[in-house]
Design a protein around this motif. Structure first.
Motif, PDB file in Angstrom:
ATOM      1  N   VAL A   1      10.656 121.542  18.614  1.00 30.92           N
ATOM      2  CA  VAL A   1       9.210 121.742  18.417  1.00 30.92           C
ATOM      3  C   VAL A   1       8.816 121.366  16.995  1.00 30.92           C
ATOM      4  CG1 VAL A   1       7.347 123.443  18.388  1.00 30.92           C
ATOM      5  CG2 VAL A   1       9.115 123.544  20.164  1.00 30.92           C
ATOM      6  N   ILE A   2       9.631 121.828  16.012  1.00 34.95           N
ATOM      7  CA  ILE A   2       9.363 121.520  14.599  1.00 34.95           C
ATOM      8  C   ILE A   2      10.055 120.197  14.279  1.00 34.95           C
ATOM      9  CG2 ILE A   2       9.444 122.388  12.228  1.00 34.95           C
ATOM     10  CD1 ILE A   2       9.959 125.168  13.377  1.00 34.95           C
ATOM     11  N   LYS A   3       9.442 119.113  14.655  1.00 32.96           N
ATOM     12  CA  LYS A   3      10.097 117.809  14.529  1.00 32.96           C
ATOM     13  C   LYS A   3       9.907 117.189  13.146  1.00 32.96           C
ATOM     14  CE  LYS A   3      10.007 116.629  19.431  1.00 32.96           C
ATOM     15  NZ  LYS A   3       9.543 115.674  20.473  1.00 32.96           N
ATOM     16  N   ALA A   4       8.790 117.500  12.508  1.00 29.72           N
ATOM     17  CA  ALA A   4       8.531 116.893  11.206  1.00 29.72           C
ATOM     18  C   ALA A   4       9.509 117.394  10.172  1.00 29.72           C
ATOM     19  CB  ALA A   4       7.102 117.212  10.765  1.00 29.72           C
ATOM     20  N   LYS A   5      10.096 116.488   9.416  1.00 34.18           N
ATOM     21  CA  LYS A   5      11.037 116.872   8.372  1.00 34.18           C
ATOM     22  C   LYS A   5      10.280 117.538   7.233  1.00 34.18           C
ATOM     23  CE  LYS A   5      14.759 115.068   5.464  1.00 34.18           C
ATOM     24  NZ  LYS A   5      15.505 113.878   5.044  1.00 34.18           N
ATOM     25  N   PRO A   6      10.747 118.705   6.769  1.00 33.55           N
ATOM     26  CA  PRO A   6      10.044 119.377   5.673  1.00 33.55           C
ATOM     27  C   PRO A   6      10.038 118.542   4.408  1.00 33.55           C
ATOM     28  CG  PRO A   6      12.191 120.392   6.048  1.00 33.55           C
ATOM     29  CD  PRO A   6      11.966 119.424   7.164  1.00 33.55           C
ATOM     30  N   LYS A   7       8.992 118.738   3.607  1.00 33.18           N
ATOM     31  CA  LYS A   7       8.867 118.004   2.348  1.00 33.18           C
ATOM     32  C   LYS A   7       8.909 118.971   1.199  1.00 33.18           C
ATOM     33  CE  LYS A   7       5.990 114.379   4.424  1.00 33.18           C
ATOM     34  NZ  LYS A   7       4.663 113.718   4.388  1.00 33.18           N
ATOM     35  N   GLU A   8       9.609 118.564   0.127  1.00 31.13           N
ATOM     36  CA  GLU A   8       9.662 119.402  -1.077  1.00 31.13           C
ATOM     37  C   GLU A   8       8.286 119.416  -1.714  1.00 31.13           C
ATOM     38  OE1 GLU A   8      12.374 119.955  -5.097  1.00 31.13           O
ATOM     39  OE2 GLU A   8      12.852 118.440  -3.582  1.00 31.13           O
ATOM     40  N   THR A   9       7.831 120.615  -2.136  1.00 35.46           N
ATOM     41  CA  THR A   9       6.499 120.740  -2.733  1.00 35.46           C
ATOM     42  C   THR A   9       6.575 120.782  -4.231  1.00 35.46           C
ATOM     43  OG1 THR A   9       6.708 123.145  -2.497  1.00 35.46           O
ATOM     44  CG2 THR A   9       5.571 121.953  -0.738  1.00 35.46           C
TER      45      THR A   9
ATOM     46  N   ARG B   1       3.421 124.272   6.465  1.00 35.68           N
ATOM     47  CA  ARG B   1       4.395 123.779   7.445  1.00 35.68           C
ATOM     48  C   ARG B   1       5.817 124.182   7.033  1.00 35.68           C
ATOM     49  NH1 ARG B   1       2.475 119.121   7.748  1.00 35.68           N
ATOM     50  NH2 ARG B   1       3.800 118.033   6.259  1.00 35.68           N
ATOM     51  N   ASN B   2       6.096 124.073   5.745  1.00 34.54           N
ATOM     52  CA  ASN B   2       7.407 124.495   5.254  1.00 34.54           C
ATOM     53  C   ASN B   2       7.607 125.994   5.452  1.00 34.54           C
ATOM     54  OD1 ASN B   2       7.857 121.897   4.463  1.00 34.54           O
ATOM     55  ND2 ASN B   2       7.606 122.265   2.269  1.00 34.54           N
ATOM     56  N   LEU B   3       6.526 126.768   5.274  1.00 38.82           N
ATOM     57  CA  LEU B   3       6.619 128.220   5.403  1.00 38.82           C
ATOM     58  C   LEU B   3       6.984 128.630   6.830  1.00 38.82           C
ATOM     59  CD1 LEU B   3       6.178 130.765   3.612  1.00 38.82           C
ATOM     60  CD2 LEU B   3       3.887 130.920   4.619  1.00 38.82           C
ATOM     61  N   ILE B   4       6.463 127.918   7.813  1.00 35.80           N
ATOM     62  CA  ILE B   4       6.812 128.198   9.212  1.00 35.80           C
ATOM     63  C   ILE B   4       8.313 127.997   9.427  1.00 35.80           C
ATOM     64  CG2 ILE B   4       6.515 127.431  11.594  1.00 35.80           C
ATOM     65  CD1 ILE B   4       3.616 126.711  10.868  1.00 35.80           C
TER      66      ILE B   4
ATOM     67  N   PHE C   1       0.759 132.588   4.269  1.00 40.76           N
ATOM     68  CA  PHE C   1       0.231 131.538   5.140  1.00 40.76           C
ATOM     69  C   PHE C   1      -1.300 131.485   5.106  1.00 40.76           C
ATOM     70  CE2 PHE C   1      -0.920 129.502   9.154  1.00 40.76           C
ATOM     71  CZ  PHE C   1      -0.038 128.431   9.176  1.00 40.76           C
ATOM     72  N   ILE C   2      -1.949 132.647   5.027  1.00 47.85           N
ATOM     73  CA  ILE C   2      -3.410 132.695   5.159  1.00 47.85           C
ATOM     74  C   ILE C   2      -4.123 132.771   3.811  1.00 47.85           C
ATOM     75  CG2 ILE C   2      -5.358 134.012   6.111  1.00 47.85           C
ATOM     76  CD1 ILE C   2      -3.503 134.941   8.341  1.00 47.85           C
ATOM     77  N   PHE C   3      -3.611 133.594   2.886  1.00 47.58           N
ATOM     78  CA  PHE C   3      -4.393 133.940   1.701  1.00 47.58           C
ATOM     79  C   PHE C   3      -3.869 133.356   0.388  1.00 47.58           C
ATOM     80  CE2 PHE C   3      -4.930 137.578   4.647  1.00 47.58           C
ATOM     81  CZ  PHE C   3      -6.294 137.440   4.885  1.00 47.58           C
ATOM     82  N   ALA C   4      -2.706 132.697   0.389  1.00 46.17           N
ATOM     83  CA  ALA C   4      -2.101 132.258  -0.874  1.00 46.17           C
ATOM     84  C   ALA C   4      -2.585 130.892  -1.330  1.00 46.17           C
ATOM     85  CB  ALA C   4      -0.575 132.253  -0.760  1.00 46.17           C
ATOM     86  N   GLY C   5      -3.501 130.283  -0.591  1.00 42.84           N
ATOM     87  CA  GLY C   5      -4.037 128.984  -0.992  1.00 42.84           C
ATOM     88  C   GLY C   5      -3.022 127.864  -0.919  1.00 42.84           C
ATOM     89  N   LEU C   6      -2.141 127.913   0.074  1.00 38.62           N
ATOM     90  CA  LEU C   6      -1.111 126.891   0.190  1.00 38.62           C
ATOM     91  C   LEU C   6      -1.678 125.606   0.783  1.00 38.62           C
ATOM     92  CD1 LEU C   6       1.872 128.985   1.635  1.00 38.62           C
ATOM     93  CD2 LEU C   6       1.211 128.647  -0.753  1.00 38.62           C
ATOM     94  N   THR C   7      -1.036 124.509   0.452  1.00 43.75           N
ATOM     95  CA  THR C   7      -1.408 123.228   1.035  1.00 43.75           C
ATOM     96  C   THR C   7      -0.878 123.146   2.465  1.00 43.75           C
ATOM     97  OG1 THR C   7       0.616 122.118   0.299  1.00 43.75           O
ATOM     98  CG2 THR C   7      -1.254 122.164  -1.242  1.00 43.75           C
ATOM     99  N   ALA C   8      -1.308 122.122   3.200  1.00 43.82           N
ATOM    100  CA  ALA C   8      -0.831 121.950   4.583  1.00 43.82           C
ATOM    101  C   ALA C   8       0.685 121.773   4.617  1.00 43.82           C
ATOM    102  CB  ALA C   8      -1.526 120.746   5.215  1.00 43.82           C
TER     103      ALA C   8
END
Length: 491
Positions: free
Chosen positions: A483-491, A280-283, A269-276
């Motif tokens: 709480v997690i209402k946004a549908k996850p998106k494939e990266t 969100r998917n990781l959570i 989450f912090i150090f892997a350089g992931l996109t937003a």
């Protein structure tokens, strides 16, 4: 896919993975059904066991299951960075076969060596074969991929049914080591068919991640040093240079696995350089991870406390024939084969109406079914305390509810980790998915030992506790789904 040949309408490479996983699960579950029975069996008489206590045997069982799934994490790393997923699966399958043949040697001293070989081989195979399944599909084939994982999941249950049927009969009725040997033969079939049909996979998972040669050479050197150190520690333990209290080790191992999982999610989450989007998917994947760990701590009781309940407190007579204890366990895979298409159809029907439950809701449903299964067991325990043995229908009903929970959680989780993991870390993320199984396996051993420590009297309090924590975690997941209402998106 460009290849016109298909397997049930899916890429033909799924056939290779299906059969490999089928034979691997045959060997794994066939041996696992015998493990606690062998360790706690009397040391004299027909088919002598090791004569260990319930607490000790259950702890060793939990450590074994935990290690099997924990090693999937370094197995995924090796495949991602050095071996490629296909080569990792092949090497793992060969090591697993060697492990089962080692267990088949009728010498007590080879017992732990055999278990360690199965652990190391499964670490290379289990997560990576699931990763290859996802790689067979192009981006945008979400529905196809989900369906492919459902078919793949059925191979697990066909294989486990074979394992329970063959290994339990040979191990319990002829000799424990015959059952272990049958597991080795099954895995050998898996190795042979993988070698012969590997070409059907094409380039799916064939190569590791791209990186410069100098960096890969450095990683290879680090891996060699780690392997050498690991083998020295294993050899020292097998030669008796140090001893381990199984219960204490299992407790510390559970803490260790939980810390490792938490730190790795935090690192990504912090150090892997992931996109937003990837964060969100990781959570979401972390939330599913917690639910899965809780689920498997109950599911893995099937080869632990529930297996002993079947042996000691259940009437196993069918038309005058006493069936092997392990045969009760193949109700789970049979139920999976029967109900998997029904669950898939229900999800598809709900999706067509825009009513498909969110991933956390599906996981909550799985946990509620698991809690209900232990409600059934509480009734069975009460009946056994009044008049033992009880009918096997109580365990069959327990396995039915657990199967429904499994179908609401496990294939959905596999697909979610394939679809929503950061692409650069997909092999390691599958390792994390199986790390949830590792935590659950260790907890299963600890809870099972506590439940059986004083016979029937100690079972009810432990099962009551498990019902409560399934209910609590299910409620938390339901709340988080809003709480997690946004549908996850494939990266």
């Amino acid at each position: 896919m460009s290849n016109s040949n298909t397997f049930f309408g899916h890429p033909i490479g799924l056939k290779t993975l299906f059969l490999t996983e089928m034979w691997e699960r045959m060997s794994y579950y066939g041996m696992r059904a015998l493990l606690v029975l062998y360790m706690t069996g009397a040391i004299t008489g027909f088919n002598p066991g090791l004569g260990w206590s319930q607490v000790e045997a259950q702890a060793i069982y939990g450590i074994y299951v935990g290690l099997v799934y924990f090693m999937v994490v370094p197995g995924g790393w090796l495949a991602d960075n050095i071996l490629g997923h296909q080569k990792a699966v092949l090497i793992g399958a060969i090591i697993i076969a060697l492990g089962h043949y080692t267990l088949a040697i009728p010498i007590t001293q080879t017992f732990f060596l055999g278990l360690l070989l199965v652990v190391l081989g499964t670490g290379l195979l289990k997560g990576n074969i699931s990763t290859i399944v996802g790689k067979l599909y192009d981006a945008g084939q979400d529905g196809k991929r989900d369906s492919g994982y459902t078919i793949f999941y059925m191979s697990i249950n066909i294989g486990s049914t074979l394992g329970f049927l063959v290994c339990s009969f040979l191990g319990e009725k002829i000799g424990w080591h015959w059952g272990f040997g049958a597991a080795g033969i099954g895995m050998t079939f898996g190795v042979i068919q993988f070698i012969k049909s590997r070409h059907l996979l094409g380039d799916a998972g064939a190569a590791p991640n791209d990186m410069d040669d100098a960096k890969r050479a450095k990683l290879i050197n680090y891996s060699r040093v780690t392997l050498i150190g690991m083998f020295f520690v294993i050899a020292a333990g097998l030669l008796g240079f140090f001893t381990i209290d199984p219960r204490y080790f299992a407790e510390q191992f559970a803490y260790f696995l939980t810390i490792v999982a938490g730190l790795y999610f935090l690192y990504l989450f912090i150090f892997a350089g992931l996109t937003a989007t990837e964060r969100r998917n990781l959570i979401l994947l972390f939330v599913l991870f917690v639910g899965a760990a809780a689920f498997w701590s109950g599911f893995d009781q099937s080869a632990g406390s529930l297996n002993i309940f079947a042996r000691d407190y259940t009437d196993l007579s069918v038309a005058g024939y006493i069936i092997p204890v392990g045969w009760l366990q193949f109700f789970n895979p049979i139920f999976v084969v029967v109900f998997a298409p029904i669950f898939a159809g229900v999800w598809a029907n709900l999706a067509a109406r825009n009513l498909d439950p969110s991933l956390p809701i599906k996981f909550a449903i799985g946990l509620l079914f698991m809690g209900l299964s232990f409600v059934v067991m509480l009734v069975a325990v009460e009946l056994a305390m009044k008049s033992s043995p009880v009918g096997m229908q109580w365990l069959v009903l327990t396995y039915l509810f657990q199967t429904w929970g499994e179908l609401a959680l496990s294939p959905i989780g596999l697909s979610a980790f394939s679809r929503y993991s950061p692409k650069k870390y997909v092999g390691q993320m599958f390792g994390l998915w199986f790390l949830a199984s590792a935590i659950g396996g260790v907890l299963a051993g600890l809870l099972g030992g506590e439940a059986l420590g004083e016979g029937l009297d100690s079972i009810s309090p432990v099962f009551n506790f498990m019902i409560k924590y399934y209910l609590v975690i299910a409620v938390i997941l339901i709340v988080l789904s809003f709480v997690i209402k946004a549908k996850p998106k494939e990266t």
